[in-house]
Design a protein around this motif. Structure first.
Motif, PDB file in Angstrom:
ATOM      1  N   UNK A 220       0.828  -1.201   0.000  1.00 17.93           N
ATOM      2  CA  UNK A 220       0.000   0.000   0.000  1.00 17.93           C
ATOM      3  C   UNK A 220       0.864   1.252   0.000  1.00 17.93           C
ATOM      4  N   UNK A 221       1.999   1.208   0.708  1.00 18.85           N
ATOM      5  CA  UNK A 221       2.840   2.399   0.795  1.00 18.85           C
ATOM      6  C   UNK A 221       3.464   2.780  -0.532  1.00 18.85           C
ATOM      7  N   UNK A 222       3.781   1.783  -1.348  1.00 18.55           N
ATOM      8  CA  UNK A 222       4.372   2.117  -2.642  1.00 18.55           C
ATOM      9  C   UNK A 222       3.321   2.263  -3.725  1.00 18.55           C
ATOM     10  N   UNK A 223       2.044   2.344  -3.327  1.00 17.84           N
ATOM     11  CA  UNK A 223       0.941   2.609  -4.257  1.00 17.84           C
ATOM     12  C   UNK A 223       0.858   1.601  -5.382  1.00 17.84           C
ATOM     13  N   UNK A 224       1.039   0.335  -5.055  1.00 14.25           N
ATOM     14  CA  UNK A 224       0.916  -0.677  -6.101  1.00 14.25           C
ATOM     15  C   UNK A 224      -0.439  -1.357  -5.981  1.00 14.25           C
ATOM     16  N   UNK A 225      -0.932  -1.886  -7.102  1.00 12.86           N
ATOM     17  CA  UNK A 225      -2.165  -2.650  -7.077  1.00 12.86           C
ATOM     18  C   UNK A 225      -2.009  -3.769  -6.045  1.00 12.86           C
ATOM     19  N   UNK A 226      -2.974  -4.131  -5.251  1.00 13.00           N
ATOM     20  CA  UNK A 226      -4.377  -3.687  -5.207  1.00 13.00           C
ATOM     21  C   UNK A 226      -4.622  -2.364  -4.487  1.00 13.00           C
ATOM     22  N   UNK A 227      -3.578  -1.612  -4.202  1.00  8.29           N
ATOM     23  CA  UNK A 227      -3.788  -0.339  -3.488  1.00  8.29           C
ATOM     24  C   UNK A 227      -3.411   0.850  -4.363  1.00  8.29           C
ATOM     25  N   UNK A 228      -3.549   0.764  -5.674  1.00 10.96           N
ATOM     26  CA  UNK A 228      -3.084   1.860  -6.531  1.00 10.96           C
ATOM     27  C   UNK A 228      -4.164   2.912  -6.756  1.00 10.96           C
ATOM     28  N   UNK A 229      -4.811   3.301  -5.649  1.00 12.58           N
ATOM     29  CA  UNK A 229      -5.886   4.291  -5.778  1.00 12.58           C
ATOM     30  C   UNK A 229      -5.370   5.644  -6.214  1.00 12.58           C
ATOM     31  N   UNK A 230      -4.084   5.917  -5.916  1.00 13.13           N
ATOM     32  CA  UNK A 230      -3.527   7.206  -6.296  1.00 13.13           C
ATOM     33  C   UNK A 230      -3.453   7.342  -7.815  1.00 13.13           C
ATOM     34  N   UNK A 231      -3.318   6.212  -8.510  1.00  9.52           N
ATOM     35  CA  UNK A 231      -3.283   6.277  -9.967  1.00  9.52           C
ATOM     36  C   UNK A 231      -4.646   5.932 -10.535  1.00  9.52           C
ATOM     37  N   UNK A 232      -5.176   4.811 -10.114  1.00  9.93           N
ATOM     38  CA  UNK A 232      -6.522   4.383 -10.496  1.00  9.93           C
ATOM     39  C   UNK A 232      -6.924   4.765 -11.900  1.00  9.93           C
ATOM     40  N   UNK A 233      -6.283   4.187 -12.917  1.00 11.22           N
ATOM     41  CA  UNK A 233      -6.497   4.674 -14.273  1.00 11.22           C
ATOM     42  C   UNK A 233      -7.941   4.597 -14.732  1.00 11.22           C
ATOM     43  N   UNK A 234      -8.750   3.717 -14.123  1.00 12.23           N
ATOM     44  CA  UNK A 234     -10.136   3.664 -14.564  1.00 12.23           C
ATOM     45  C   UNK A 234     -10.978   4.763 -13.937  1.00 12.23           C
ATOM     46  N   UNK A 235     -10.447   5.417 -12.896  1.00 16.16           N
ATOM     47  CA  UNK A 235     -11.231   6.460 -12.237  1.00 16.16           C
ATOM     48  C   UNK A 235     -10.618   7.850 -12.443  1.00 16.16           C
ATOM     49  N   UNK A 236      -9.292   7.925 -12.413  1.00 15.92           N
ATOM     50  CA  UNK A 236      -8.639   9.235 -12.316  1.00 15.92           C
ATOM     51  C   UNK A 236      -7.669   9.498 -13.456  1.00 15.92           C
ATOM     52  N   UNK A 237      -7.975   9.050 -14.665  1.00 14.83           N
ATOM     53  CA  UNK A 237      -7.005   9.171 -15.775  1.00 14.83           C
ATOM     54  C   UNK A 237      -5.716   8.493 -15.335  1.00 14.83           C
ATOM     55  N   UNK A 238      -4.687   9.235 -14.954  1.00 11.01           N
ATOM     56  CA  UNK A 238      -3.486   8.580 -14.433  1.00 11.01           C
ATOM     57  C   UNK A 238      -3.170   9.061 -13.036  1.00 11.01           C
ATOM     58  N   UNK A 239      -4.152   9.655 -12.337  1.00 11.42           N
ATOM     59  CA  UNK A 239      -3.900  10.102 -10.978  1.00 11.42           C
ATOM     60  C   UNK A 239      -2.906  11.237 -10.920  1.00 11.42           C
ATOM     61  N   UNK A 240      -1.999  11.177  -9.953  1.00 12.10           N
ATOM     62  CA  UNK A 240      -1.138  12.339  -9.688  1.00 12.10           C
ATOM     63  C   UNK A 240      -0.206  12.666 -10.837  1.00 12.10           C
ATOM     64  N   UNK A 241       0.133  11.703 -11.709  1.00 11.89           N
ATOM     65  CA  UNK A 241       1.045  12.047 -12.798  1.00 11.89           C
ATOM     66  C   UNK A 241       0.333  12.234 -14.138  1.00 11.89           C
ATOM     67  N   UNK A 242      -0.961  12.619 -14.077  1.00 12.28           N
ATOM     68  CA  UNK A 242      -1.690  12.862 -15.326  1.00 12.28           C
ATOM     69  C   UNK A 242      -1.006  13.929 -16.175  1.00 12.28           C
ATOM     70  N   UNK A 243      -0.523  15.006 -15.519  1.00 14.01           N
ATOM     71  CA  UNK A 243      -0.001  16.148 -16.264  1.00 14.01           C
ATOM     72  C   UNK A 243       1.499  16.066 -16.470  1.00 14.01           C
ATOM     73  N   UNK A 244       2.091  14.921 -16.212  1.00  8.04           N
ATOM     74  CA  UNK A 244       3.539  14.811 -16.368  1.00  8.04           C
ATOM     75  C   UNK A 244       3.882  14.069 -17.646  1.00  8.04           C
ATOM     76  N   UNK A 245       4.955  14.526 -18.279  1.00 11.39           N
ATOM     77  CA  UNK A 245       5.372  13.859 -19.508  1.00 11.39           C
ATOM     78  C   UNK A 245       6.887  13.898 -19.582  1.00 11.39           C
ATOM     79  N   UNK A 246       7.424  13.120 -20.501  1.00 10.09           N
ATOM     80  CA  UNK A 246       8.871  13.145 -20.731  1.00 10.09           C
ATOM     81  C   UNK A 246       9.657  12.726 -19.514  1.00 10.09           C
ATOM     82  N   UNK A 247      10.707  13.460 -19.242  1.00 15.82           N
ATOM     83  CA  UNK A 247      11.657  13.072 -18.215  1.00 15.82           C
ATOM     84  C   UNK A 247      11.056  13.145 -16.815  1.00 15.82           C
ATOM     85  N   UNK A 248      10.144  14.096 -16.603  1.00 16.38           N
ATOM     86  CA  UNK A 248       9.565  14.225 -15.253  1.00 16.38           C
ATOM     87  C   UNK A 248       8.698  13.020 -14.941  1.00 16.38           C
TER      88      UNK A 248
END
Lengths: 362, 210
Positions: A220-248
């Motif tokens: 859960x601490x490393x945000x991996x499935x089954x606890x990947x709610x921070x990303x949750x691609x079916x609910x939140x696009x890509x979660x916290x890194x939606x607006x990140x691209x390239x090297x970031x």
């Protein structure tokens, strides 16, 4: 008691001048960064291959033999990609977030001993340091989610924050059980205390329960499935890194896999003896045969096993809902952790585990 | 009628719930581990390399073709049912007048792959089982015009009529060969060079009269 590490060896031989300290510091840093990059590449390739076979697929097959150069090619692609920053984003924070996430992973990495010799920093509060610094990683996620100025990123970041605050408790409780049994916060001492056997089986039931609890909460601490709610691609696009691209984005990605390595290495160190070979109490003959295998092989083997279990979890279990996630932590893991800690305290007090040498504590 | 009752969620005290949860998780992990250690379960095909040993499902619908008998004769009577039922208007059945009779027979069967959704309706509605879908999926071309095919190998009567005639010369007189790209195309102004518009217009006029 503990074997001196490389840095300590050089220190005693060459004296403690500032120049040598600086050289050691830089050498360690470069080594850690190189290790980080290579471990990231290998882990990403391994994850893609293993997950593919879990799902009856083949995974990368085209770049190199069985796609072995796929993650190198992906890195080159990410390096050359345009770095897009949203117009309404907080530019400074947006740039800072991936660096914070990666720096936290790197800072945790240096505290993990890979063998008796390969130890970058062996602090006397090693376990405390690791639990404290690994919590900073979520700051990167929170910053990234908030500064993107995007509702999905924000929601993902808030979820990650809530999740890590909750699951740190269980992780720390299970770490505390081991700290109690070994009587030290220093990682090299904890490993040394497992010379007669690993804590997972030497402390009957308690060790196993603590291990399982640590496994769940560290996933859960490393945000991996089954606890990947921070990303949750079916609910939140890509979660916290939606607006990140390239090297970031690559930084976040790398930090994620480094954190996987770190929690696996920590689990292996605390419960499976780290670089300590498989020993059985006073069976000197058996122990000596086991000692023939190098310590770093033991460490890497155990860590790989833990990583494999994490990947196994990820590609088998469905994602939890937010309320289920909180229920699992506060209503299930935390009570079990407390009871386990209490049992562990009695066990330590009366020396009630296998190969207990003294009734320490009296 | 059979009633299906949904399985009730597991009930029990705290510990039995935890143990039940662990059991079900381990069961799931066993299944995925089975996939991991048995490479034979992999379904991915390395397509361009294994073109010769490619396994395609029998239900795959990739290309519409005519069911032809051993003499390359079809059973199409140009009844237009498939044309009427086609949801995308991808089929155009062009007919010609039978010699010395008021009836018509099939001239060209135009199928537009570029607008087809492979819904299989034409195959299902055909009263004579003329059409079928095949697994030949490599249908890419460099020009969209080449995706408009003629499916029938000849213009003329059905196999039932032709097979009754013993003389091969007689048969040859009754039919006129058609290639994949011969005959008019259905789309206005979308004509392939060297093909007349005449037959197409005649068919359209006959349809209007009906």
């Amino acid at each position: 008691m503990s074997t001196p590490s490389i840095s300590q060896d050089i220190m005693t031989n060459l004296g403690n001048s500032p120049g040598i300290s600086l050289a050691l510091f830089l050498g360690g840093l470069i080594g850690a960064v190189a290790f980080m990059a290579i471990a990231g590449l290998i882990l990403i390739y391994a994850e893609r291959k293993i997950c593919a076979h879990f799902q009856c697929r083949l995974g990368p097959m085209r770049v190199g033999w069985h796609g072995i150069l796929q993650s190198v090619a992906d890195t080159i692609k990410l390096l050359m990609k345009e770095d897009i920053v949203p117009y309404a984003a907080d530019k400074f924070m947006h740039a800072l977030a991936p660096i914070v996430a990666l720096a936290a992973a790197l800072m945790t990495l240096i505290a993990i001993p890979m063998s008796a010799k390969i130890t970058l920093a062996d602090s006397n509060i090693g376990v405390l340091y690791i639990s404290a610094i690994s919590g900073i990683g979520v700051l990167g996620i929170l910053l990234g989610g908030w500064s993107s100025n995007n509702k999905w990123s924000m929601l993902g970041a808030m979820r990650a924050g809530a999740q890590i605050i909750s699951y740190e408790l269980s992780a720390t409780l299970s770490i505390l059980a081991i700290v109690m049994l070994s009587g030290s916060l220093k990682i090299s001492t904890i490993i040394q205390s497992q010379e007669a056997g690993w804590w997972i089986w030497r402390a009957p039931v308690v060790g196993l329960v603590a291990f399982l609890s640590f496994l769940i909460s560290s996933t859960a601490e490393v945000n991996r499935t089954p606890f990947d709610l921070a990303e949750g691609e079916s609910e939140l696009a890509a979660g916290f890194h939606t607006e990140y691209s390239g090297m970031r984005f690559a930084f976040f990605f790398l930090a994620e896999y480094l954190n996987l390595f770190i929690v696996s290495a920590l689990g292996a160190t605390l419960f499976l003896g780290g670089w300590m070979p498989f020993h059985l109490g006073e069976w000197t003959m058996f122990n000596q045969i086991m000692d023939l295998i190098p310590q770093s092989i033991w460490f890497l083997g155990k860590t790989s096993f833990m990583i494999f279990v994490s990947m196994w979890f990820r590609w088998t279990f469905p994602r939890l809902r937010v309320d289920q996630l909180m229920k699992l932590e506060w209503k299930v893991l935390l009570p079990i952790g407390f009871v386990n800690l209490l049992l562990c305290a009695f066990m330590t007090l009366f020396g009630f585990y296998f190969f207990s040498t003294t009734t320490r504590g009296f | 009628m059979k009633t299906i009752i949904a399985e009730r969620p597991f009930e029990g005290n705290f510990f039995s719930k935890v143990i039940f949860g662990f059991k079900s998780l381990i069961k799931g992990m066993g299944i995925t581990f089975g996939y991991l250690v048995h490479p034979s379960t992999v379904v991915t095909q390395q397509y361009p390399e294994n073109r010769k040993t490619l396994k395609i499902s029998d239900r795959a619908r990739n290309q519409l073709v005519f069911n032809l008998d051993e003499n390359n004769y079809h059973k199409c009577t140009a009844c237009h049912i498939c044309e009427q039922q086609c949801p995308n208007g991808s089929i155009h059945v062009l007919e010609r007048k039978k010699p010395a009779s008021a009836k018509v027979e099939l001239d060209t069967f135009i199928w537009r792959l570029d607008s087809c959704t492979f819904c299989n309706v034409c195959v299902m509605v055909c009263p004579f089982q003329v059409l079928k879908m095949t697994q030949d999926f490599e249908s890419s071309v460099f020009d969209q015009k080449l995706l408009i095919y003629n499916l029938t190998p000849y213009a003329g009567p059905t196999s039932t009529v032709l097979n009754k005639i013993v003389e091969p010369e007689e048969r040859k007189k009754m039919i006129e060969p058609r290639g994949q790209y011969s005959g008019p195309t259905a789309l206005a102004g979308f004509h392939i060079a060297g093909i007349s518009k005449q037959v197409f217009q005649e068919t359209e006029q006959r349809k209007d009269q009906k």
